[in-house]
Each structure stands twice: as C-alpha cells, then as structure tokens.
Design an enzyme around this catalytic site. Structure first.
Site, PDB file in Angstrom:
ATOM      1  N   ASN A 184       0.837  -1.208   0.000  1.00 44.94           N
ATOM      2  CA  ASN A 184       0.000   0.000   0.000  1.00 44.94           C
ATOM      3  C   ASN A 184       0.875   1.263   0.000  1.00 44.94           C
ATOM      4  O   ASN A 184       0.367   2.369   0.037  1.00 44.94           O
ATOM      5  CB  ASN A 184      -0.965   0.017   1.202  1.00 44.94           C
ATOM      6  CG  ASN A 184      -0.236   0.162   2.535  1.00 44.94           C
ATOM      7  OD1 ASN A 184       0.991   0.182   2.584  1.00 44.94           O
ATOM      8  ND2 ASN A 184      -0.986   0.259   3.609  1.00 44.94           N
ATOM      9  N   THR A 187       4.898   2.584   3.971  1.00 42.11           N
ATOM     10  CA  THR A 187       6.342   2.748   4.188  1.00 42.11           C
ATOM     11  C   THR A 187       7.152   2.164   3.027  1.00 42.11           C
ATOM     12  O   THR A 187       8.336   2.452   2.914  1.00 42.11           O
ATOM     13  CB  THR A 187       6.804   2.078   5.506  1.00 42.11           C
ATOM     14  OG1 THR A 187       6.376   0.714   5.506  1.00 42.11           O
ATOM     15  CG2 THR A 187       6.216   2.781   6.721  1.00 42.11           C
ATOM     16  N   VAL A 209      -3.495  -4.957   2.435  1.00 47.52           N
ATOM     17  CA  VAL A 209      -3.886  -6.319   2.853  1.00 47.52           C
ATOM     18  C   VAL A 209      -5.127  -6.361   3.721  1.00 47.52           C
ATOM     19  O   VAL A 209      -5.690  -7.441   3.926  1.00 47.52           O
ATOM     20  CB  VAL A 209      -2.754  -7.051   3.616  1.00 47.52           C
ATOM     21  CG1 VAL A 209      -1.704  -7.583   2.678  1.00 47.52           C
ATOM     22  CG2 VAL A 209      -2.171  -6.194   4.712  1.00 47.52           C
ATOM     23  N   ASN A 249      -6.837 -12.141   6.057  1.00 50.50           N
ATOM     24  CA  ASN A 249      -7.078 -12.185   4.610  1.00 50.50           C
ATOM     25  C   ASN A 249      -6.018 -13.007   3.892  1.00 50.50           C
ATOM     26  O   ASN A 249      -6.311 -13.788   2.978  1.00 50.50           O
ATOM     27  CB  ASN A 249      -7.078 -10.764   4.020  1.00 50.50           C
ATOM     28  CG  ASN A 249      -8.354 -10.015   4.354  1.00 50.50           C
ATOM     29  OD1 ASN A 249      -9.397 -10.631   4.565  1.00 50.50           O
ATOM     30  ND2 ASN A 249      -8.277  -8.701   4.410  1.00 50.50           N
ATOM     31  N   LYS A 255      -5.293 -20.541   2.311  1.00 46.45           N
ATOM     32  CA  LYS A 255      -6.199 -21.687   2.462  1.00 46.45           C
ATOM     33  C   LYS A 255      -6.864 -22.016   1.122  1.00 46.45           C
ATOM     34  O   LYS A 255      -6.906 -23.157   0.699  1.00 46.45           O
ATOM     35  CB  LYS A 255      -7.255 -21.340   3.521  1.00 46.45           C
ATOM     36  CG  LYS A 255      -8.291 -22.409   3.734  1.00 46.45           C
ATOM     37  CD  LYS A 255      -9.337 -21.957   4.742  1.00 46.45           C
ATOM     38  CE  LYS A 255     -10.547 -22.872   4.726  1.00 46.45           C
ATOM     39  NZ  LYS A 255     -11.619 -22.382   5.577  1.00 46.45           N
ATOM     40  N   TYR A 295       1.952  -3.125  17.765  1.00 43.97           N
ATOM     41  CA  TYR A 295       2.819  -3.955  16.930  1.00 43.97           C
ATOM     42  C   TYR A 295       3.071  -5.312  17.593  1.00 43.97           C
ATOM     43  O   TYR A 295       2.877  -6.358  16.980  1.00 43.97           O
ATOM     44  CB  TYR A 295       4.133  -3.224  16.689  1.00 43.97           C
ATOM     45  CG  TYR A 295       5.062  -3.908  15.724  1.00 43.97           C
ATOM     46  CD1 TYR A 295       4.808  -3.898  14.357  1.00 43.97           C
ATOM     47  CD2 TYR A 295       6.211  -4.564  16.167  1.00 43.97           C
ATOM     48  CE1 TYR A 295       5.664  -4.525  13.469  1.00 43.97           C
ATOM     49  CE2 TYR A 295       7.065  -5.187  15.290  1.00 43.97           C
ATOM     50  CZ  TYR A 295       6.799  -5.169  13.941  1.00 43.97           C
ATOM     51  OH  TYR A 295       7.651  -5.795  13.056  1.00 43.97           O
ATOM     52  N   LYS A 299       1.488  -8.643  16.158  1.00 39.66           N
ATOM     53  CA  LYS A 299       2.249  -9.783  15.633  1.00 39.66           C
ATOM     54  C   LYS A 299       1.927 -11.059  16.416  1.00 39.66           C
ATOM     55  O   LYS A 299       1.948 -12.159  15.862  1.00 39.66           O
ATOM     56  CB  LYS A 299       3.749  -9.485  15.696  1.00 39.66           C
ATOM     57  CG  LYS A 299       4.220  -8.480  14.651  1.00 39.66           C
ATOM     58  CD  LYS A 299       4.182  -9.059  13.237  1.00 39.66           C
ATOM     59  CE  LYS A 299       4.754  -8.095  12.217  1.00 39.66           C
ATOM     60  NZ  LYS A 299       4.644  -8.602  10.825  1.00 39.66           N
TER      61      LYS A 299
END
Ligand SMILES: O=C(O)[C@H]1O[C@H](OP(=O)(O)OP(=O)(O)OC[C@H]2O[C@@H](n3ccc(=O)[nH]c3=O)[C@H](O)[C@@H]2O)[C@H](O)[C@@H](O)[C@@H]1O
Length: 522
Positions: A184, A187, A209, A249, A255, A295, A299
């Site tokens: 996107n 960064t 995402v 997503n 999957k 963050y 994660k």
C-alpha cells in the site's frame, strides 16, 4: 572489495551447503548500489514526430508510431536508447504509454488526447538518474535464472516494496520465480523495485492487505506491516488492523489456493524479555496497553491466527521471528537506530542515544535474513527417523489438521532439554544475529565505519554535540532492555547462521547512504 572477498570466501570455505538462494553478492549489489528510479530527476525531451501522424484516435498504437517500437535517439540526454526489446503494449486509446527501458532509465510518453495536433504537444520524459546513460541495453533487466515450469513458483510478497520485502523480491526474481508484490506504499517505496518493473516475471499491485485479494499463488511471504516504532505508532489502530485483518485475509488466500504461508513475525513478541537470550519457547513479556502494543500484540495475534489456520484448516505455515535487521534501502528517516546513527554520522550530526545506551540489541544484516526466510519457506521435515524426537511428535489433537498437505502439527515448544528441531518446520524460528551490542557500542562502531567510508581522518571529530558526538535523549517507554536470539533452532533446522559481521554490514549500508548523499538525494 574487502567485504565481497570475505563473504565469497565464507560461501566456499565454511563447509556449509550452498543453496539455490545463495546468489553471488555482486549480483545483489548491482540491484542496490545504483541510483534508483525515483531518486533521480526528469529530463524533458521531445520525441521525433512521426512522418505521417495518424488521423484518428483509433490508430494510435505502437505500429503507427515508430517511436514506440524502434531504436530512438534522445538528443537531450545525449545517449542512445533501445526500447524495442522491452515494449509495453497498452490499449490503443490509452493516454499513457510507459516503456521500462534500460536498467536505469525509462520513458513515459503522455499523449494528452488522441489527435495529431495534440500529439505534437505531447511530452516525453527520459528518467535518467544523474550520471547515467539513458538506455543502451537491449535487455534492461538483471539476468535471472531460467526455471522449468515444475521448478518455477508463483510467489506473493505482501509488503514487497519495503526494506525487507524488496531484498526478498530481488532474490526470488534472480532465482527465476514469478513474483507478485502487494504494497500500500505506506512505508514501502516503488523505487526499491523499479529495476523489475515491466519484467515478465514481475507484477506490482497497489493493494492494502486489510482488503481481501483473489489471485492464484503457490507461496506467500506475508511481510506487510510497518516495522519501525515511529511508523507503527503513527497509526496504532491501523497497525493492529494490518496485523489482524491483513493476516486473516492473507491466510484465507493461502487456504483457498493451498499455498504455503510464511509469516514475518518479530522479536517484539518477546517484549521486554526476562529470559536471555530468547529461545522460541519463551512466551514473552509484553505490555498489552503500552505504545508498542499495537505492533507487539498485533504480531502475536498474527501468530495465533497462523496456527489457527494450521490446526483448523491445514494451511502449511512457517513463522519467522525476525530480530533487528539493517541494510541498504532502509529509509533514511525510518527512525530505527542503525539508519539514524549512520545518517547522523554521515551528516556530521550528533548520534542520538536514547537513555544511557546500555540497552542491547543483536543486529542482523539483510542478506542473512533473506537466506533464512527462503530457507525456512522451503524447509521440509527431515525424513530421517533419527530426527523424529519424542517432543516433535504430533500431540494428540482432536480436530487437528484436516488437510493431508500438512506434514506435522505444531508441537508445544519444549522448555530446554534435548530437542531435534529438524523434523518440525512449522513452529516459530528465530532469525537473528546472536552477536549482542549495547547501543553505545553500536554508536562507536558506526562512527568508525563512517569515518572509513567517507575516507576522512576523523568523522567523530566532525560530529557536533558534545565531546563524544553523542546527544542523550530519554528512553522511550517499554523499550526492551536487552535482546539476543537463541538461534539453535534455525541452525539445526535450516543449517542457517548469519554470515555478516556487524562492521561489514554497517560499511555496506554506510556506503549505500554515502552514494545517496553524493548524488544529492540524502
Ligand atoms: O529493527 C528491527 O528489526 C526492529 O525494530 C524495532 O525494534 P527496536 O529494537 O526498538 O529497534 P530500534 O528502533 O532500532 O531501537 C533499538 C534501540 O536503539 C535505541 N535508539 C533508537 C534510535 C535512536 O536514534 N537512538 C537510540 O538509542 C532504542 O531506544 C532501542 O533501545 C521494531 O519494533 C521491531 O519490529 C523491528 O523488528
């Protein structure tokens, strides 16, 4: 060069296996030690007008305009460009024709409307970084391996335009795979990948995402998320959303397509650790409400989701816990300590040490990380029965994996003891350099290395900010006091060990920034 010799010697002398992802260092350097598209400037030039311009819009195509299909001279750049070998066919009525040209030049022709008179006003730009010749090669791309359709994988890299992502993409492209990058550009930067744009094996998608994506894919490296504290704290909710919804997503895509999925997790899942060094079984010490939580917890939930899809849906997963990584292409304003220090030292500014500088980190050079990531993605469980330890046998999982694609479920990681890691490819793997430095030691080393790179008698003496060129700033909240990976698992499972010494890596990175300073983009 000294570092190349050392690294190449290690390749052949340390007795370890060379894998297909071990690309010669010079081939990798060719991709970052050069002015990137986007870091140069645009030179206006006028393309020759066709002898008989077409009368109607429908005739605007490359056949009608020799400009697009044949060798052409651009007087303003003073060099010969060959675009014939790399033609991009757009719709005849397209307003924009983009030709990726030589390795460091491209032409964008804007035909503002489809009429001959307006064509005469169209403007072409040769993008030529300073000092480059605009064009000159029939094949403008770095040479990539040729793979059979059996060997060739279609690989998605989310966050592929970022610092780590772009080095991973370079490696996968050079290996001959088909790579789809999704970014996107929060960064990430297109200029990190400009050398691949237009290559038939390469595709770049602007996509976030947090929105689902439907494509067909064999492997997924899921990297998308800002990693620098200043970037991920800039929009905390977005950071959590990226890690949660974005990972959901991407796992959903894995999957559906039965793709193998690798999550780029982080040493931050250990928080401010009270076990040192950190083995994978350590569950961490994270403050769930602090400024880093978006963050760290993001994660952690990404890991939880990954294993949810593994147990519940049989997705073939890998999890890499990445420790502090540095290297060329880190953004100069990234805010992390290595980039800050090198840029500050190059500019003769004081190095900003947070706290007293006694906190420790273990710094891994980017090429080592990429070796580890590709190694982990392609690791298969050992078939050797000697390697099947009792700890790595599948636990009793009622409702465990439902797909036959998965080799073994994740065992609970044992706390110490004798473990053979070679049969368990799914549990998390630390990727980091176990050499531990205080931030203060790092500052001293950076000052020395920058001095060498600038080839000046004493960079340190030219740095302002007190006798030792240091400016001390308050320690950020929840900043971990110490960090060092236990890399036993990576060594045993992947035959992986970092090969870059901190001094060598810092020199490579300082040289990269120094080149940018000399060209005027830093
Ligand atoms: O580089 C990384 O891989 C990691 O960077 C950060 O983790 P952190 O260890 O806090 O990285 P830095 O921001 O580079 O800080 C390292 C240490 O240097 C200090 N620091 C940072 C910047 C600076 O100018 N001066 C300075 O003393 C920080 O306070 C910290 O103690 C991210 O949170 C991780 O996700 C990421 O994996």
């Amino acid at each position: 060069m000294e570092m190349a010799t050392q690294s190449e010697a290690q390749d052949t002398q340390d007795g370890r296996i060379l894998h297909e992802w071990h690309i010669p260092l010079d081939d990798l350097r060719n991709l970052y030690f050069r002015p990137a598209l986007g870091s140069g400037y645009l030179i206006p030039s006028t393309p020759p007008r066709p002898a008989h311009p077409p009368a109607a819009a429908a005739h605007y195509n490359s056949a009608a305009f020799p400009t697009y299909g044949s060798r052409q001279r651009f007087p303003s750049s003073g060099s010969t460009s060959s675009f014939g070998a790399n033609q991009v066919q757009t719709h005849p009525q397209s307003h924009v024709q983009i030709h990726s040209a030589a390795s460091n030049a491209s032409i964008v022709t804007l035909a503002s409307s489809a009429s001959p008179s307006q064509f005469a006003r169209s403007v072409s730009y040769v993008h030529a970084p300073p000092g480059s010749s605009a064009g000159g090669y029939d094949n403008p791309y770095p040479p990539t391996r040729v793979l059979t359709s059996f060997e060739k994988r279609r690989i998605l890299v989310t966050g592929g335009a970022g610092f780590v992502g772009s080095h991973l993409v370079d490696r996968l492209m050079l290996m001959g795979h088909e790579v789809i990058v999704l970014d996107n550009f929060f960064t990430g930067q297109k200029s990190n990948l400009s050398h691949w744009i237009g290559h038939p094996n390469f595709e770049l998608l602007r996509h976030d995402v947090v929105n689902p994506l439907l494509i067909e894919i064999d492997q997924i490296y899921h990297l998308a998320c800002p990693a620098s504290p200043i970037s991920y704290q800039a929009n905390q909710v977005k950071t959590i959303k990226t890690n949660f919804i974005g990972t959901l997503n991407t796992l959903g895509l894995a999957k559906r397509t039965k793709a193998r999925f690798l999550l780029a997790s982080t040493s931050e899942v250990y928080g401010d650790p009270d076990v040192h060094p950190q083995p994978e079984w350590y569950n961490g010490n994270v403050n769930p409400t602090g400024p880093r939580a978006c963050y760290d917890e993001g994660k952690r939930v990404a890991e939880t989701l990954t294993y949810g899809y593994f147990y519940q849906d049989g997705v073939d997963v890998r999890v890499a816990r990445i420790f502090n990584t540095y290297g060329p292409r880190m953004q100069t304003d990234d805010g992390r300590v290595v980039s800050n220090f090198i840029v500050q030292a190059l500019k003769g500014e004081p190095l900003t040490i947070f706290g007293d500088g006694s906190q420790t980190r273990s710094f891994m050079f980017i090429h080592d990380l990429i070796d580890g990531l590709i190694g982990l993605m392609n690791a298969e469980p050992s078939q050797n029965p000697d390697h099947q330890s009792s700890e790595s046998q599948p636990p009793d999982l009622s409702g465990g994996p439902t797909s036959g694609d998965v080799d073994q479920p994740v065992p609970d990681l044992p706390h110490g003891g004798e473990v053979d890691h070679r049969s368990d490819v799914h549990s998390p793997v630390n990727l980091g350099n176990p050499a531990e430095f205080t931030v203060r030691e790092l500052a001293d080393l950076v000052a020395e290395v920058v001095e060498e790179v600038k080839n000046r008698p004493s960079a340190r003496s030219t740095i302002d900010g007190g006798d030792d060129g240091i400016r001390q700033l308050p320690m950020p909240k929840d900043d971990p006091r110490q960090r060092r990976p236990d890399t036993t698992r990576a060594r045993e499972l992947l035959d992986w060990e970092p090969r870059w010494m901190l001094r060598d890596g810092l020199k490579e990175m300082a040289t990269f920034y120094w080149d940018r300073m000399k060209e005027g983009s830093l």
